[in-house]
Each structure stands twice: as structure tokens, then as C-alpha cells.
Scaffold this active site. Structure first.
Site, short mmCIF file in Angstrom:
data_model
loop_
_atom_site.label_atom_id
_atom_site.label_comp_id
_atom_site.label_asym_id
_atom_site.label_seq_id
_atom_site.Cartn_x
_atom_site.Cartn_y
_atom_site.Cartn_z
N GLU A 281 12.46 -23.40 29.93
CA GLU A 281 12.36 -24.75 29.68
C GLU A 281 13.35 -25.41 30.73
OE1 GLU A 281 12.14 -26.13 25.48
OE2 GLU A 281 13.62 -27.38 25.88
N GLU A 284 11.59 -25.86 33.80
CA GLU A 284 10.41 -26.79 33.62
C GLU A 284 10.86 -28.05 33.93
OE1 GLU A 284 8.53 -26.58 29.80
OE2 GLU A 284 7.05 -28.08 30.29
N CYS A 301 10.85 -26.31 20.39
CA CYS A 301 11.05 -25.05 19.49
C CYS A 301 10.79 -25.40 18.04
CB CYS A 301 12.80 -25.05 19.63
SG CYS A 301 13.19 -25.06 21.27
N SER A 321 7.66 -30.08 26.33
CA SER A 321 7.64 -28.62 27.12
C SER A 321 6.65 -27.95 26.61
CB SER A 321 9.01 -28.19 26.73
OG SER A 321 9.08 -26.67 27.30
N LYS A 360 7.41 -22.40 10.33
CA LYS A 360 7.24 -21.18 11.13
C LYS A 360 6.17 -20.33 10.62
CE LYS A 360 10.55 -21.42 14.21
NZ LYS A 360 10.20 -21.75 15.76
N GLU A 363 3.55 -22.04 12.07
CA GLU A 363 3.27 -21.62 13.72
C GLU A 363 2.75 -20.32 13.91
OE1 GLU A 363 7.15 -21.10 15.39
OE2 GLU A 363 6.48 -22.49 17.23
N GLU A 368 -3.58 -20.27 18.89
CA GLU A 368 -3.24 -19.92 20.41
C GLU A 368 -2.01 -18.77 20.43
OE1 GLU A 368 -2.86 -22.76 18.64
OE2 GLU A 368 -1.22 -23.84 19.20
N CYS A 505 18.13 -26.78 12.45
CA CYS A 505 17.46 -25.48 11.82
C CYS A 505 18.67 -25.08 10.59
CB CYS A 505 17.38 -24.44 12.98
SG CYS A 505 16.24 -24.77 14.23
#
Lengths: 581, 550
Positions: A281, A284, A301, A321, A360, A363, A368, A505
Site C-alpha cells: 500500500e 501504491e 483493510c 487502495s 470479515k 469478506e 474474488e 479494530c
């Protein structure tokens, strides 16, 4: 501040004018029972459990909402008060399923505790007056059980006021009132980000995470499976609370030992891929900054945040990102790099994540997220679910020795650890970006301006001539504010960190109950303590990450990275088509 | 303006309209035209005349003769005899009592319609049934907007507030909070915007006074609101009318347009620099939206639910701004107070509760309809004098005052003066002024079940005691009427009802058990008989009647 004197059960206390009766009673050493009240939210005063007598008042007053005035005389424990509280509680209990022994919140239920506290020992209202409704298990992350709901509306408050999502709201009226997704459809068919903040504040088991413990037990018992586990940064500062420890303890070593005793073949650390995220990142960002890419770049994230932007700001997805989250990077590498190194067929590798997060679970099921041809991550356990498994296994957490993570994904830096707190990703990125761009050593690794629980934080960093303005938001209500600034063209930031949950988190929807802002602050302190205690504090100094690039990935943003570690997003809109993930 | 020798006032209240008042009106005009009296006699559709059960009702002035239950065939008779030949058509004259004309024997010459009105004291209903509500000119001709002019040109805002305080006017929506005090809170609070909200969400079963005031004299509300706006410093008014009241909405909207055209609303009213505008919003008919904070939530586009108080609307109301929320009847009292002074107002009614009260009488009573009487009148006078007693020679069992959220008063309370304080002391409420008379053939348990079913339906679901408590009260009453209730359940019902009164979040839940609590007190014997398996009136079919049991 103007102080007033009030009398609570015969004791005179002095409190600031405008304090609630609840606060005044607390000062007098009296804990008035409450149910819908939550210290972090606006008071709704609906359950009518905390009622007290105020001398001269026609009715009983709700202690959570009624401000005191000078000379007020309050009686918190009289026959009238006890009877009213008990009847109101009995009314709630009469429409609540009496299946405590089979309940996911058994012994961790505020309603149950209150029934004990108020001395409810018989059911005087026999029948159900509210129609029954089926469970809603439509989402990957959450289960709604409307029959258990006691309509305290904390979930509504956090969903609307804190997260600005508004996925659920009261519907119908009178005894038919329910907390519902709009129009009474399934939760998966509205713009719910599955952050699970609702599950964190629910006093009962009306909304809770989808259970993954059974599938993890099954994998652990399967001799064919090589079961690896990763632990998110925030778990080490909160799992102790599942076992009655004070918030704010760093229990990394015990956590590793506990997981090993549960039977995991390898115990790894998500911090490792957090360091890797910073490398990818960070590069990037440097690339976007120097080559005229889309700015501000926003971190990716937090899966609740990703789903939020996909629903509410789908036209801004190119600001994100392209890096996968550390959880998904870990899974992708576990089933490729690690599989090759260990000589195990990736189909037999079972990846379990311990996450402070419910999103999560969503996710890991995104289509993908299967770089190796298999899902990157097979099961996600919340901190609460891990606590449950450890209790089932009879592991006495507080008495465990401290153990070390396994190689190679157990070698981490302080930069990876601070991912667990709001501002941590930004700080970790700045530690690396600064040194990569300037080729000089940072004078101090501590970027205090981006730390803490405050909703939106800003900082400016001088990369030896290039000024970079950054912003950090936690909680989606604050994320919305930043996105609106971007929309209005008023955001002059180059880099933004957004975490879905308040405090980052450590305050995630999968964390131990209770999680309040006070507890969040203690967990944040513990995160920075863990960071400071590590020999390595910068992601680019992680030797295992360096080896990974040398042996496998080549270079940051290279072809292999692109395949395994980067992803794309889906425009969902506010009124999603039926069922996505 | 033309001078007419006679006026035919056709009641245009909803009950009369439903019974064909418009046809009657058109027939009158047709007949008058046929007799070529068009220039001499004017036909006017007016607001409610009161005896709603006797519609269609017509009053002919200057004689003040009230004709009731008119059929189309009656109109040519009246035009020919009364208007053309000057002979009152006695057999069509309104007589007291349900189906009065059939019952009361040979017609006399007394004009019962005039007497019906004479027993009343009309302040709020001063223009109802006397002017055409669609005509601002007629309102102005009856001193309309004079009070607004006086306030704006002769009085300072604080003097207006003081006059209302001095008048001791109490809110007529139900709770009876002193209006002047309410205004003073908003007047004192500094804010860039303030609002006057007229609560016209009349939802109390059996109450239709606000509708008939709006239909009969819409300008009196506009004038009251503008005066309130001047007094507290608000430039915006909103009338929240329940959606079912289509005629009220139409007439209020027309009246607002007229007032704007005349410069009595809008900018710089009476050259005073004071601006005031009024909008109408319609509600969807939820009972809870009559609770002032739930009404504000509804106005803001939210679910209609009461807010936690404090803060009170006077300080932080609509959109968080200081807001006066007043009932229709309250506002209709304002102009007369400003014109005639607080002392005049205090001379009506009782010392602690001055003024008049508009009641809607219904149930087992001969004269159903709308009346306005001085505060402090006794229940007996209302029931037996103005109301004409109970039909069919049956006995009085009880009166529920204040609508479904009020209490029930037995025979012993017939001489109780009707005002806020006295009724509250008796465990009932004056409330909105609904007066439900119940005769002695009804079963107390059955009646209560009906009330509680209403609250089960109308509880908004926000707070525990109201949401969960009302269905439990209904459940126990049902058991009682089925003969399955236990003594312990009766005690639980009492405790629950008390808990609801003490702990519900808003007035709805707090007052839902009022009728039950009063009946537990006054009709304990009848309830105990149900426990023993007997229903004295024989209404509860699964129980024995008294005679059978013996």
C-alpha cells in the site's frame, strides 16, 4: 460548572447541574438497574426499568434521562419503585423465549442478569402476545433473531447515529413492533455493511455473529487438514476479557499458547501480512503521489468500510487502495507460498482467522477472494467465538504460559500491531513511506496526531519537500463526513485511513461484550504498549517480509503481488440487488 | 354588501353533509329562486350547529328557528310557509331528544333550537353556525382579525403573553397545561427560528370538536396562531391536521389563502413589521401523533413516537427550535381573550379553570353532538338538561369523560363540576371534552375490553409498559369475561395498571389504564361477580346472568 445538591436515598451528593439521576445515584454509591441505557449513546428512556421516585413528581422518573435540579429528593428503592421495575421486566420476559440454556448469550445476557437482580422468580404473564418471527440468517456475518429482541433499540442507535448506515429500524407498532430491515426484507437485501456493531450492543441474543466454531472444530478433527490460524492485531488486547480479565491487558503469548492447545497445526500472526500490506500500500501511495494517480488514496483493510463505500459512495471506488486486507493477503499466501514451502497441497490447507470483526466473515466469502483457486480464508472466528471454543476445551486462559508464533508468518513488527487501533495503518504507512521516499531514518516513529479514539484526525507530514496531508476516520459516521468532503471537492488530503468501527479494530463488532468507548481506550493503550515493546517497529524492516519478496513475490506491486495481494470492488448502491455475497 | 331579510344557514359539518346537507342547501336555493326571493334571502353553508345526530340541520334567522332531520321534500314546505308566508313549519322544528320529533307529542310553538343554544356559552363556537366559514368577509364582519390588529398595533409581545397568562386559559387538547405559561417559555428562549404548531390531529375516539371548529370557523384558528406568533416571536405556523379531515383541510387552506390575500398573513401585517405564514401538514391518523412530541417527530418525517422530555417543545421543539404546540380549541380562545380582556375570560367558568369547554356528547344520550358550556357545569346538567337524558328510559351507568384515555364516573359523581382540577381529583380527566354516556344495560368488563383494545392498537410500541402492558390488561379482561380469571390476576391487573400510570413514557401509556383504574374503584362489585362466574347484565355470554345464577 454549576454544582447542585440532591438527596439520593437520604444521602446528599453534589453533582454538576444537568446531570442525570443515574449519575447522581452512582455518586451516592447506588447502581440503578438499567436495560436500554448505554453509556455511549443518546438516551431513549424506553425500557422504563431505571425508574425512581422524585419527591413531588406525579409519576416515577426514568433515571437515565431525567436531569437533577437543586434540592431534588430522589428515592431509588421503595415498594412502588421495586414493583414498577419488576412488572416492566416481567412484561419484557413474558414475550421473550424462555430458552436461556440453549441461548448463545446464556450467562452473558443483560436481561437474564436483570431478572436475577430484580428477583423475578415466577412468570405471572403466561402467554405470548407478540407474533413469532423466523430467524434471519441471510447475511454471511450476522443472525437476527427477532423473537429474542426486547426492543431496546441500541442496535438502531449504533446503526443510524454512529455508523450512519441505517440498515435496521423499528417497524410496525404496538405489540407488533419489531426492529427490521426496511420493508421487512432480509438483512442481506438492504445496505447493511455487516459491521456487527449491533451485535456488540445487543443486551440479549437478538442479533449475533454467524457461528463458525463448528466448522473449525470439524477441520481440527480432520486428519487430512493442515489447519493454520492467524490472529488479528486487536485480539491480543481483548481476548483476556472473555475470561474476566481487565480490559487493556496484552496477552499475545497466552493467545498463541491457547490456539496451539486447541490443536491448530500452525499459529501465525495477521501482523505479518499487515506489514506486507504496508509495503504494497505504501508503494501504491508513492506511485499515485508521483505519477498523478487518484488521490486521496483510502485504505482498504476494513471490510465493513469497503462494503459501506460500495453501497453509499460507489462512484468513489477508485480512491480505494487495491490492496487486499491483511486477512485475505494471509490466506492467499498460506495457500500458495506457504503451501509450496511446506510441501502441502493447498486443498488440504484450512485457514482460520481470529478477528475482532463480523464483516470479515462476509469478506472471506467474497467471490474474488480465492487467489489460489481455493478460498483464501475458510473460517473466521470472532474474539467471542474463540472465547467460547477455549471454554469448551477447558483451557484456563489466565494460567497459560506465553508462547511464540510459528515461522514464517509469525515474525512481525510494531507497525503490524498498531493496525488494531484507529490511525495505526496510517502511522505504519508513514513510518515506511517516509523512509522509502526520503531514504533517511525517521527521527521518531510515533505519529501521535493520528492516535486515539477521536472520530476524525488530521496530520501533515513533510517528506523532505513533499508535504503530505493525511486524515484518519473511525466509525462510519465519520467516514461519511470525510467522503462528503471529497464529494464536495473540499478534501485536500492525499491519504486517508478509514476503519469501520469506533476506535478501529479494537472496537470491532466481533469483540468481547461489553465494548464501550472507555474499554476501547484501554485496548488502544494496550496496542501501543505492545508496539513499543517490540524490537522492530517498521514494516519494511520485517526480515520475513523481505525474504518473502526475495523468494516469491519479486517486488512490491509486481505481477505476483497483483495476482495474490490486490483486488477489485463492486458497485452495490443503496438499494442492492438481491443477495451479493 | 347587500342586505337580506332572512338567512338560511345550512349546517356544513361532516355529519350533516353525510346526511345530504348539500342537497338540502341546493334545494333551498332552487326554491328561493323559484319564488324570486334571491335578493331577499341568502342561503349559507355554515359550520356545525351542534345536534349532529339530528342532521341535516338548518337555522333560519332572524327568527332563529332550527329545523332538523330534513328530507328533500321538506324544503319546499319551509320555503313556501316560513320564508314566503312567514309561518313557522312547526312539525319540522328541532326537538330535544333522539328522534325527538316522533316522541314529543304535538308540536308546540317554542323554538327549541334557540333554547338549545341559549343553554350554552359560545366563545370558541362564536361563529360556528352563524357565518359562512369560506368567507373571510363574514369573519371580519363579526369582529374577526380585530384582536390581531389590536395585538400588533397596541400591545407589545410580552403584554400579549401576560394577557393570556392572566386569563388562566388552559390547553384544551387534554392535559390542561396553562397556555400563557407555555407561551412564556418559548418567548423567553432565544433562537433564530420559532414555530407555532396547531395540533389538529384530533384522535381521541368520540372527539370531533376540533374538526367542527376548523370546518365552522377556520379564521379563528389562523387569528389565534398569528397572535401566538407575535407573542412569542415566531414567524412560521404549521397546522397538523389528521388526514381523514378532508373538509377541515380544504376549509383551512382556503382560509389561509384568503388571509394572505387580505394581508392578514404574510409580510408586515397591519404595517407592524410582523411577518407570519401558515402551512398545513396532514397526518396519517395514528393516535400517538396527537401527543405533541410525537406530532413534532411526524412533522420532521420520522416515525410518530414521543420524545424524551425534557427538553420540552417550548424550548426545543420542531427541528430543535422553540415551538408552541397548541390545540385548535385553545387557539380559538385567543382572539376573544385579547379583544375582551383576561378579566372577561375569567368571569366565565370556575375560578381555577375559567372559560368555556367544548364537549362532544355521544353514546346513550338523547342529544348527541357538539356543545360549548362554561367550565364547572355539572355532569347532571350536561346529561339531563342539555343532553336530554338517556334514551329508552334506561338508567345512567357511567360517563367516560375525556375520551378513551379518561376515567369513568358513576352515578354518585353526577353533580361533579366539569373542570380540569376536579376531574383529575376524581381519577378521571376532562381531556379533550369527549363525553361518552353509557346506560345500565352495558357490562363494565365488556366496555373496558373495548377501551383496552383501542390502546393495544394505538400504542406506538416505544416504551415497555404501554407496548406490553395494554395487551396484558386486555388479556386479563378477556379472561374475566370468559370466566377464567383468578383473584391473583385481578391484583396483577391493578398492579400493572398502576405501573403503566407511573412509568409509561408519554401521556398515552400513562392514561391508557385510567378507565380501568376508575372502574376497579367504582364497579368492584360487578368485577367481583365476574370472578364468581356471573355477568349481571348478561353481556358476557359465557357467564351466567344474575337471575340465572340465583
Amino acid at each position: 460548572m454549576e454544582m447542585v445538591k440532591v438527596t439520593v436515598d437520604g444521602q446528599t451528593v453534589e453533582v454538576p447541574n444537568g446531570s442525570t439521576i443515574l449519575a447522581a445515584a452512582k455518586k451516592a454509591g447506588i447502581k440503578i438497574p438499567t436495560l436500554c441505557y448505554h453509556e455511549d449513546f443518546n438516551v431513549k428512556a424506553m425500557c422504563r426499568i431505571c425508574v425512581v421516585e422524585v419527591v413531588g413528581a406525579r409519576t416515577l422518573q426514568a433515571a437515565c434521562s431525567q436531569p437533577v435540579s437543586d434540592g431534588m429528593v430522589i428515592i431509588t428503592n421503595s415498594p412502588a419503585v421495586r414493583q414498577a421495575r419488576k412488572i416492566n421486566l416481567e412484561l419484557l420476559l413474558s414475550n421473550h423465549p424462555q430458552d436461556c440454556l440453549n441461548c448463545v448469550r446464556n450467562q452473558r445476557c443483560e436481561l437474564q442478569a436483570l431478572a436475577d437482580q430484580l428477583g423475578v422468580q415466577q412468570q405471572r404473564f403466561h402467554t405470548k402476545t407478540r407474533p413469532e418471527s423466523p430467524k434471519d440468517e441471510s447475511t454471511a456475518a450476522l443472525v437476527r433473531d427477532p423473537d429474542k429482541c426486547i426492543l431496546c433499540r441500541r442496535c438502531v442507535e449504533v446503526c443510524h447515529e454512529v455508523q450512519s448506515v441505517g440498515a435496521i429500524a423499528p417497524g410496525n407498532r404496538g405489540i407488533n413492533t419489531q426492529i427490521l430491515p426496511a420493508g421487512g426484507v432480509d438483512l442481506n437485501d438492504v445496505a447493511c455493511v455487516q459491521c456487527g456493531q449491533c451485535s456488540l450492543v445487543c443486551p440479549v441474543a437478538a442479533i449475533y455473529e454467524q457461528d463458525h466454531t463448528e466448522r473449525v472444530w470439524a477441520a481440527l478433527a480432520d486428519p487430512e487438514k493442515h489447519v493454520v490460524v492467524q490472529t488479528a492485531p486487536a485480539i491480543r488486547v481483548s481476548i483476556g476479557e472473555e475470561f474476566g480479565m481487565e480490559p487493556g491487558q496484552v496477552t499475545t503469548g497466552q493467545l498463541v499458547a491457547a490456539l496451539r492447545r486447541l490443536g491448530f497445526d500452525r499459529v501465525f500472526d495477521t501482523d505479518f501480512t499487515a506489514d506486507l500490506t504496508i509495503i504494497e500500500e505504501g508503494h501504491e501511495f508513492i506511485d499515485r503521489l508521483t505519477n498523478g494517480g487518484v488521490l486521496p488514496m483510502i485504505t482498504s483493510c476494513s471490510p465493513g468500510w469497503i462494503k459501506f463505500i460500495e453501497h453509499f459512495y460507489p462512484e468513489y471506488l477508485d480512491h480505494l487502495s487495491t490492496c487486499k486486507s491483511p486477512q485475505q493477503m494471509f490466506g492467499a499466501l498460506a495457500k500458495t507460498y506457504y503451501a509450496e514451502k511446506a510441501g502441502i497441497d493447498p486443498k488440504n490447507i484450512y485457514v482460520v482467522s481470529i478477528m475482532p470483526c463480523t464483516a470479515k466473515k462476509f469478506e472471506c466469502g467474497r467471490p474474488e477472494m480465492s487467489a489460489s483457486g481455493y478460498p483464501d480464508v475458510d473460517a473466521v472466528l470472532t474474539t467471542r467465538e474463540l472465547g467460547k471454543m477455549l471454554r469448551q476445551a477447558g483451557i484456563v486462559f489466565s494460567e497459560l504460559p506465553e508462547e511464540e508464533y510459528d515461522d514464517p508468518f509469525g515474525i512481525t513488527t510494531g507497525a503490524g500491531v498498531i493496525f488494531g487501533a484507529s490511525g495505526g495503518v496510517m502511522e505504519a504507512a508513514l513510518r515506511t513511506v517516509y523512509e522509502v521516499v526520503t531514504k533517511e531514518t525517521l527521527p521518531s516513529v510515533d505519529f501521535n496526531a493520528v492516535r486515539g479514539i477521536e472520530g476524525i484526525k488530521e496530520a501533515e507530514v513533510d517528506l523532505k519537500g513533499t508535504k503530505v496531508k493525511v486524515a484518519v476516520a473511525n466509525g462510519l459516521g465519520n467516514a461519511r463526513k470525510l467522503m462528503d468532503l471529497i464529494k464536495e471537492g473540499k478534501a485536500d488530503y492525499q491519504f486517508i485511513e478509514i476503519m469501520c468501527c469506533p476506535g478501529g479494530c479494537i472496537g470491532g463488532g466481533g469483540q468481547p461484550i461489553p465494548t464501550t468507548n472507555e474499554i476501547r481506550k484501554k485496548r488502544i493503550e494496550a496496542i501501543y504498549k505492545a508496539d513499543a515493546g517490540l524490537p522492530l517497529r517498521k514494516s519494511h524492516e520485517n526480515p520475513a517480509v523481505k525474504t518473502l519478496y526475495e523468494e516469491y513475490l519479486g517486488k512490491p506491486l509486481g505481477e505476483k503481488s497483483h495476482q495474490l495481494l490486490h483486488t477489485h470492488y463492486t458497485k452495490r448502491g443503496k438499494y442492492p440487488e438481491k443477495s451479493v455475497g | 354588501m347587500a342586505i337580506y331579510r332572512s338567512h338560511v344557514l345550512v349546517c356544513g359539518g361532516t355529519p350533516c353533509l353525510l346526511k345530504g346537507a348539500r342537497t338540502i342547501r341546493d334545494l333551498f336555493q332552487q326554491e328561493i329562486d323559484r319564488y324570486q326571493m334571491t335578493d331577499e334571502i341568502r342561503v349559507v353553508e355554515t359550520g356545525c350547529l351542534g345536534p349532529c345526530d339530528e342532521g341535516p340541520v338548518v337555522i333560519i334567522y332572524p327568527e332563529g328557528v332550527m329545523y332538523s332531520r330534513l328530507q328533500p321534500a321538506d324544503v319546499p314546505k319551509i320555503v313556501e310557509n316560513h320564508l314566503y308566508k312567514g309561518r313557522v313549519v312547526e312539525e319540522l322544528i328541532y326537538k330535544e331528544g333522539k328522534a325527538g320529533r316522533e316522541q314529543s307529542g304535538p308540536p308546540g310553538v317554542t323554538l327549541e333550537g334557540e333554547k338549545y343554544l341559549d343553554r350554552q356559552k359560545r366563545v370558541v363556537l362564536r361563529n360556528c353556525g352563524r357565518i359562512n366559514p369560506d368567507s373571510i368577509e363574514e369573519y371580519i364582519a363579526n369582529h374577526g382579525y380585530k384582536a390581531l390588529g389590536k395585538a400588533l398595533t397596541e400591545l407589545r409581545p410580552e403584554e400579549v403573553v401576560q394577557m393570556v397568562i392572566d386569563s388562566k386559559l388552559q390547553g384544551r387538547g387534554g392535559a390542561g397545561f396553562p397556555t400563557g405559561l407555555k407561551w412564556s417559555f418559548t418567548a423567553k428562549t432565544q433562537a433564530d427560528r420559532k414555530y407555532i404548531v396547531c395540533n389538529a390531529d384530533e384522535g381521541e375516539p368520540g372527539t370531533f370538536k376540533d374538526r367542527l371548529i376548523m370546518e365552522g370557523d377556520p379564521h379563528s384558528i389562523i387569528e389565534g396562531m398569528a397572535i401566538a406568533g407575535y407573542a412569542v416571536g415566531a414567524e412560521e405556523g404549521i397546522i397538523y391536521i389528521r388526514g381523514e379531515y378532508q373538509l377541515s383541510i380544504e376549509r383551512m387552506a382556503r382560509a389561509i389563502r384568503q388571509a394572505n390575500q387580505y394581508g392578514l398573513l404574510g409580510k408586515d401585517i397591519f404595517g407592524s413589521g410582523f411577518n407570519f405564514q401558515i402551512q398545513i401538514r396532514s397526518g396519517a391518523g395514528a393516535y400517538i401523533c396527537g401527543e405533541e412530541t410525537a406530532l413534532l417527530e411526524s412533522l420532521e418525517g420520522n416515525r410518530g413516537e414521543p420524545r424524551v422530555k425534557p427538553p420540552y417543545p417550548g424550548v426545543a421543539g420542531l427541528w430543535g427550535k422553540p415551538t408552541v404546540v397548541n390545540n385548535v380549541e385553545t387557539l380559538a380562545n385567543i382572539a376573544p381573550i385579547i379583544l375582551n380582556g383576561p378579566a372577561w375570560f375569567r368571569s366565565i367558568g370556575t375560578e381555577s379553570c375559567p372559560g368555556t369547554k367544548v364537549f362532544t356528547m355521544l353514546g346513550d344520550i338523547n342529544n348527541q353532538g357538539l356543545i360549548e358550556v362554561p367550565m364547572g357545569i355539572t355532569l347532571r346538567e350536561i346529561v339531563y338538561e342539555i343532553g336530554g337524558g338517556i334514551p329508552g328510559g334506561k338508567g345512567f351507568k357511567m360517563a367516560q369523560t375525556g375520551g378513551t384515555s379518561g376515567g369513568c364516573l358513576p352515578m354518585e359523581y353526577l353533580d361533579l363540576p366539569m373542570d380540569y382540577d376536579t376531574l383529575a381529583k376524581a381519577g378521571s380527566a376532562l381531556g379533550s371534552g369527549a363525553m361518552l354516556i353509557i346506560d345500565d344495560t352495558h357490562c363494565i368488563v365488556d366496555v373496558l375490553k373495548n377501551f383496552m383494545r383501542f390502546f393495544c392498537h394505538e400504542s406506538c410500541g416505544k416504551c415497555t409498559p404501554c407496548r406490553e402492558g395494554n395487551p396484558r390488561l386486555y388479556e386479563i379482561l378477556t379472561a374475566l369475561s370468559a370466566g377464567t380469571a383468578t383473584q391473583a390476576q385481578i391484583q396483577l391487573m391493578k398492579d400493572l395498571a398502576r405501573t403503566m400510570q407511573l412509568t409509561a413514557l408519554c401521556g398515552l401509556g400513562q392514561s391508557a389504564p385510567n378507565s380501568l383504574m376508575t372502574c376497579l374503584r367504582f364497579y368492584a362489585d360487578e368485577i367481583a361477580e365476574h370472578l364468581n362466574g356471573e355477568c349481571p347484565t348478561g353481556v358476557c355470554k359465557s357467564l351466567a346472568t344474575k337471575s340465572e345464577a340465583v
